[in-house]
Motif scaffolding. Structure first.
Motif, short mmCIF file in Angstrom:
data_model
loop_
_atom_site.label_atom_id
_atom_site.label_comp_id
_atom_site.label_asym_id
_atom_site.label_seq_id
_atom_site.Cartn_x
_atom_site.Cartn_y
_atom_site.Cartn_z
N UNK A 160 -45.79 -22.42 -46.44
CA UNK A 160 -45.96 -23.76 -47.00
C UNK A 160 -46.56 -23.64 -48.40
N UNK A 161 -45.90 -24.25 -49.37
CA UNK A 161 -46.42 -24.31 -50.74
C UNK A 161 -46.60 -25.77 -51.12
N UNK A 162 -47.84 -26.20 -51.26
CA UNK A 162 -48.12 -27.57 -51.67
C UNK A 162 -48.27 -27.63 -53.19
N UNK A 210 -31.32 -9.75 -51.11
CA UNK A 210 -30.59 -10.89 -51.65
C UNK A 210 -31.49 -12.13 -51.57
N UNK A 211 -31.22 -13.10 -52.44
CA UNK A 211 -32.10 -14.27 -52.54
C UNK A 211 -31.79 -15.31 -51.47
N UNK A 212 -31.93 -14.91 -50.22
CA UNK A 212 -31.69 -15.85 -49.12
C UNK A 212 -32.89 -16.76 -48.94
N UNK A 213 -32.59 -18.04 -48.71
CA UNK A 213 -33.66 -19.01 -48.52
C UNK A 213 -33.23 -20.09 -47.54
N UNK A 214 -34.18 -20.52 -46.73
CA UNK A 214 -34.06 -21.71 -45.91
C UNK A 214 -35.30 -22.56 -46.21
N UNK A 215 -35.14 -23.87 -46.31
CA UNK A 215 -36.29 -24.65 -46.76
C UNK A 215 -36.24 -26.08 -46.26
N UNK A 216 -37.38 -26.76 -46.44
CA UNK A 216 -37.47 -28.20 -46.26
C UNK A 216 -38.50 -28.72 -47.25
N UNK A 217 -38.47 -30.02 -47.47
CA UNK A 217 -39.39 -30.69 -48.37
C UNK A 217 -40.44 -31.41 -47.52
N UNK A 218 -41.69 -31.49 -48.00
CA UNK A 218 -42.75 -32.12 -47.21
C UNK A 218 -43.40 -33.25 -48.03
N UNK A 219 -43.98 -34.19 -47.28
CA UNK A 219 -44.71 -35.27 -47.95
C UNK A 219 -46.16 -35.35 -47.46
N UNK A 220 -46.60 -34.35 -46.72
CA UNK A 220 -48.02 -34.27 -46.32
C UNK A 220 -48.32 -32.84 -45.86
#
Length: 238
Positions: free
Chosen positions: A206-208, A228-238
């Motif tokens: 988690x990066x806030x 390789x630059x593999x990424x999985x992610x989501x956006x957070x609001x808290x």
């Protein structure tokens, strides 16, 4: 005499029938299933609307309202700092659960695998078509939240089925999808904030952001990576 008697009897029978009919129209049987004499009649016309009630009076003066606003801001600040200090507590905005649909995910390349960039997706992940140094900082994956929301950070993972992950990345945000702004360092200098990414392929990091932003579009640029630059992610609001 017989004729007179029959006439009297007929009159009595008719009188009794009329009396019974009259009473049946005034007193309905108990269980008649809405048929016959107890069928519900048509609803009458709607009556006039009543008068409006008396308007309430606010007992708060200007200074009370200002004080309440200050208290609310203080509480929000405390909640935000508590959440920042609790790394296991975060609120996802839709990449993982599909609230953000596939057509709201954009990428700089490898369009056919953009949906692989969802947090906890079990295929592999999204990665740009080129790992060449000349493309560093130019490849990205972006989520469209559908409307402007308060965004406080991002959560990332590496590749699901192999040891590839992003070590560092930067984030841009936008309200209209045309003009983007970098997330800057906490001291509010003009220096772009470089976030530390993952150290393995599955652990969520988690990066806030130093400060919440108002954004509809959130874009991640992988900078350094393992394999390789593999990424999985989501956006957070808290």
């Amino acid at each position: 005499m017989a004729v007179k008697f029959c006439s009297v009897m007929a009159v009595c029978i008719v009188a009794q029938f009329l009396s019974t009919a009259a009473s049946s129209t005034t007193t309905a049987p108990q269980n008649c299933n809405n048929v016959g004499p107890c069928r519900t009649g048509k609803r009458g016309p709607i009556g006039p609307r009543g008068l409006p009630g008396v308007a309430g009076n606010c007992s708060c003066n200007q200074s009370d309202q200002i004080e309440l606003q200050k208290r609310l801001e203080t509480i929000e600040d405390h909640v935000f700092r508590i959440r920042r200090s609790s790394p296991d507590t975060y609120c996802l905005l839709g990449m993982k659960d599909g609230t953000i649909p596939d057509n709201a995910i954009s990428v700089s390349s490898r369009e056919n695998s953009k949906d692989h960039g969802r947090l906890d997706q079990l295929v592999d992940g999204w990665h740009p078509s080129s790992n060449h140094a000349s493309r560093t900082g130019r490849e990205w994956i972006m989520a469209d939240l559908g409307k402007v929301k308060t965004v406080t950070g991002v959560v990332t993972q590496g590749r699901h089925n192999s040891n590839n992950w992003v070590l560092t990345f930067k984030v841009e945000h936008s309200v209209d999808g045309r003009k983007f702004y970098d997330i800057l360092k906490e001291d509010r200098s003009e220096l772009v904030r470089i976030f530390d990414g993952n150290k393995d392929r599955s652990t969520k990091v988690i990066n806030r952001f130093p400060n919440p932003v108002q954004a509809r579009f959130v874009r991640i640029y992988p900078l350094t990576f393992v394999g390789y630059a593999f990424i999985r992610f989501d956006v957070i609001d808290c």
